[in-house]
Write an enzyme that holds these catalytic residues in place. Structure first.
Site, mmCIF file in Angstrom:
data_model
loop_
_atom_site.group_PDB
_atom_site.id
_atom_site.type_symbol
_atom_site.label_atom_id
_atom_site.label_comp_id
_atom_site.label_asym_id
_atom_site.label_seq_id
_atom_site.Cartn_x
_atom_site.Cartn_y
_atom_site.Cartn_z
ATOM 1 N N ASP A 275 104.819 52.273 51.175
ATOM 2 C CA ASP A 275 103.981 51.852 50.046
ATOM 3 C C ASP A 275 104.508 52.422 48.732
ATOM 4 O OD1 ASP A 275 103.319 54.453 50.936
ATOM 5 O OD2 ASP A 275 101.332 54.353 50.035
ATOM 6 N N GLU B 213 100.867 56.447 52.115
ATOM 7 C CA GLU B 213 101.231 57.823 51.745
ATOM 8 C C GLU B 213 100.709 58.172 50.358
ATOM 9 O OE1 GLU B 213 103.643 61.077 49.974
ATOM 10 O OE2 GLU B 213 103.490 59.018 49.273
ATOM 11 N N GLU B 214 100.750 57.189 49.469
ATOM 12 C CA GLU B 214 100.423 57.474 48.062
ATOM 13 C C GLU B 214 98.936 57.747 47.828
ATOM 14 O OE1 GLU B 214 102.580 58.219 46.096
ATOM 15 O OE2 GLU B 214 104.427 57.085 46.382
HETATM 16 ZN ZN LIG Z 1 107.005 59.134 47.820
#
Ligand SMILES: [Zn+2]
Length: 382
Positions: free
Chosen positions: A81, A143-144
């Site tokens: 992502d 992840e973000e």
């Molecule tokens: Zn990253």
């Protein structure tokens, strides 16, 4: 394998398939297009593909590709992502790779869909049949924002590689340490009333004032008791981030909330930090029964440390030509490490470009990144 794209073409396709993560629903996107693209490519190279739906996300998936069999091996990991983008500040279309001034511009070029384009090119030239130990490619979701993909992956996997490399942008410097991160909301449940009759209410702001006093003492205690010279900010931090409460000057404030952020050092557990917070608030919780509470705002992410003397760190320093270091940002490394493997963060591009308009990957890092990946695969899989 004639259908497999070259480096720039694969990067172009990864960037063109938007996969933005955001806590705001109108920005948040699924990542299935990116996952399917990776699955198609790595399947052609003989990898077995496992696509995992990540629960409690908006249509997001992890991908694990595996080549070779047996125990151990190497895991190359990254997130699929990107962050949202600020349209007015980009000089080009964020979803188009623009090759200019020896840089490849695009959203996710360095953070970090670009890492998968490198892996693909390196794998195309691998003597696949000679692998003695497995090579794994992991692409995670979200992840973000919540790190839900990496969390879920490590909870559900029995895969145990010898080593893992997470290709976040570190300018090819091996990162072996970062702080953990947690956010909490402290709530004071007071009792509202007319300001002329203070004894008929319980003023939440007055209790919060005492809470803040306790937090300032906790902050000092943290900086006196814990230190790690590898970090710019050597102590754990406690930040008072946002406060709201009350509605009118002539009413006793009935409700007040304070949001705080704490960053732990490696070696401290999340539970330890939460216990310290709970102890700091305890005198007030006793003085004002049922009026002081706190809750987690997001799932916390643990601190990370890989032993500097481990073989992976020594090798990474040797190949990259850089000494290992600590960084201020958080990564998926503490989750991946739970698989039981030596883990480092090492990838092309700079964190200064990540989460910024006009994100790019410099041409100058292309050959060196490929070389590092080739050497790591040779060492751990061949
Ligand atoms: Zn990253």
């Amino acid at each position: 394998m004639k259908n497999l794209p070259d480096f720039k073409n694969s990067l172009t396709q990864l960037i063109a398939n938007a996969s933005i993560s955001s806590t705001q629903a109108d920005w948040d996107q699924g990542n299935l297009d990116v996952i399917q693209l990776l699955a198609t490519w790595f399947e052609q190279l003989g990898f077995s593909i496992d696509i995992q739906a990540v629960p409690e996300t908006r249509n997001k998936y992890n991908l694990l590709a595996k080549l070779g069999s047996g125990e151990g091996g190497l895991l190359l990991a990254g997130h699929s992502d990107t962050v949202p983008f600020d349209e007015n500040r980009w000089h080009s279309n964020p979803f188009e790779v623009v090759d200019k001034d020896n840089k490849l511009y695009g959203l996710g070029t360095c953070d970090m869909k670009g890492f998968f384009a490198f892996i693909l090119q390196v794998c195309k030239e691998l003597p696949v049949k000679q692998l003695k130990k497995p090579l794994y490619i992991l692409a995670t979701a979200d992840e973000e924002t919540t790190m839900a993909g990496a969390r879920f992956f490590t909870q559900t996997q029995t895969t145990k590689p010898d080593v893992a490399i997470i290709g976040e942008p570190t300018n090819l410097v091996p990162v072996v340490m970062h702080k953990g991160h947690m956010s909490h909301r402290i709530t004071i449940h007071g009792k509202s009333g007319h300001s002329s009759k203070p004894s008929l209410g319980v003023n939440a702001i007055e209790i919060m004032y005492q809470v803040i006093g306790q937090l300032m003492m906790l902050k000092e205690k943290l900086s006196l008791s814990y230190n790690n010279q590898a970090f710019d900010v050597t102590a754990p931090t406690l930040n008072l981030g946002a406060i709201k409460g009350g509605d009118n000057a002539n009413r006793i404030c009935g409700h007040c909330e304070l949001d705080i952020d704490m960053r732990s050092l490696p070696g401290m557990t999340d539970d330890e930090l939460i216990l310290l917070l709970s102890e700091a608030l305890k005198p007030l919780a006793e003085k004002y029964p049922n009026r002081v509470s706190f809750e987690e705002l997001h799932p916390s992410s643990p601190s990370f440390e890989q032993n500097h003397n481990s073989e992976l760190v020594t090798l990474a320093q040797e190949i990259s030509g850089h000494q290992c270091c600590a960084v201020n940002y958080a990564t998926e490394a503490p989750f991946i490490q739970q698989l039981g493997c030596q883990t480092i963060v090492l990838g092309p591009g700079s964190i200064d470009q990540a989460h910024q308009p006009n994100e790019f990957l410099a041409h100058s890092e292309i050959d060196k990144t490929k070389e590092i990946l080739v050497q790591m695969i040779q060492r751990y899989c061949l």
